[in-house]
Design an enzyme around this catalytic site. Sequence first.
Site, PDB file in Angstrom:
ATOM      1  N   ASP A  65      33.380  38.498  39.362  1.00 41.58           N
ATOM      2  CA  ASP A  65      33.928  37.552  38.385  1.00 41.58           C
ATOM      3  C   ASP A  65      34.284  36.221  39.031  1.00 41.58           C
ATOM      4  O   ASP A  65      34.424  36.108  40.257  1.00 41.58           O
ATOM      5  CB  ASP A  65      35.159  38.151  37.700  1.00 41.58           C
ATOM      6  CG  ASP A  65      36.271  38.485  38.680  1.00 41.58           C
ATOM      7  OD1 ASP A  65      35.977  39.073  39.741  1.00 41.58           O
ATOM      8  OD2 ASP A  65      37.443  38.157  38.404  1.00 41.58           O
ATOM      9  N   GLU A 130      38.714  40.524  39.809  1.00 43.56           N
ATOM     10  CA  GLU A 130      39.594  40.135  40.922  1.00 43.56           C
ATOM     11  C   GLU A 130      40.428  38.903  40.582  1.00 43.56           C
ATOM     12  O   GLU A 130      41.599  38.804  40.970  1.00 43.56           O
ATOM     13  CB  GLU A 130      38.750  39.873  42.176  1.00 43.56           C
ATOM     14  CG  GLU A 130      39.555  39.660  43.453  1.00 43.56           C
ATOM     15  CD  GLU A 130      39.963  38.204  43.693  1.00 43.56           C
ATOM     16  OE1 GLU A 130      40.770  37.959  44.602  1.00 43.56           O
ATOM     17  OE2 GLU A 130      39.451  37.314  42.965  1.00 43.56           O
TER      18      GLU A 130
END
Length: 441
Positions: A65, A130
């Site tokens: 991400d 994350e």
Amino acid sequence: LFGLQFLRLVTLMNLSSAAEVTLVFPTVFSSHLVQHEVVANYSHLFWVPGSDLALVPYMLLAHIDVVPADENDGWEVPPFSAKEIDGFIYGRGTIDNKQSVMGILQALEYLLIRGYSPQRGFFIGLGHDEEVGGLQGAMNIVRVLKKKGVQLAFILDEGLAVLDGVISGLQGPAALIGISEKGQATVKLSVFKAPGHSSMPPRESSIGILAGAVKRLEDNPMPILFGEGPERRTFEHLAHRFGLPIKFVMSNMWLFSPLIVMERSPDTNAFLRTTTAVTMFNSGVKVNVLPSLAEAYVNLRIHPAQTVEEVLEFIQSTVGDERVKMELVNGFDPLPVSSYDETSFGFQTIKKTLLDQFPQVTVAPGVCIGNTDSRHYTDLAKDIYRFAPTWIRPGDTQRFHGINERISKKNYEELVVFYFNLIQNCDIKELPSPHSAGHEL
């Protein structure tokens, strides 16, 4: 070349489905050696068993991400275009952290094509959230591994990098391997007063009271704690690469403390103390209405020598106003310090791989000032390291979560070579000699 094309592709989208990854790394997904599962719908967990069951496995981490990006913020190209300019690929995620995602998988693809079979087994974990704490991706990967009873020799995640021209006075590039990371806390400050009309203002408004509290926090930073955490070892390792008189100072920090110089730069000030950043300030709904509520959010990155509780006490005493209410939104203490001495298998293997590939680089332990998915893995490994061989030069630190994030094609190739060599270097039973040759890619 194919890997570079796909690095461009993953800046255009969030790589999430197994089908997308399978198309690009067919050998990884067709090999009988590799076991793969999707975790929490979007994260990926790979297991490559080793032939020697006596060797404790290790794990490589990265995250898929990215933070948002808006081309109206001043990007030279649309932030998800992955456009190439002068040998650089521009795009959100190119240095945080899809370069590691691609580097790891591309290295494994090449190894498998060559018929490689590891002696020491290893896991690869690719988290999908994350940037918002890893509460679904990393934490669910950890749950899966715990159910399997997995214990790891070491873990390598993102974190620090190769710094070239970033540390003032340092001669030559330095690769800092993160042996810990700072803790973090988010604190909400709020002031409540009865609302009223702007034509009859009180002597102090809720906004004014809170603004005063925020100003006191900024005027009174947390105490300098340099030397009380592992950051001191960073500069001792780098001392010989400074010119005089800084070299003498760095080599004798029991006598000298170059703190005044380090405080001036945000990059090095972060090593000295717990940092305080006011990131949100909310109040008011109309220009002629005195607001009843004013709120501010403060983000703190906690030095290894402090705890969340100590930081809260400092904020309370610095604000010194009972009208300002303090609430801990979330927080955690600094992470344990991983081993980095001559007997540390993980640290020394990473160091050897670096020096074989970049002999001009000085390697030193460091403290990661940001936070990573690896903080969720502390029950699985005693030693966790935070590093990727991404070269950071003057101006590049502003590209993290900023505009014009980019990576050079050359550096991406270096990342692939690094993981290609690291995986093979981990096969040995004994600690590596410091200067043996690397593996040909």
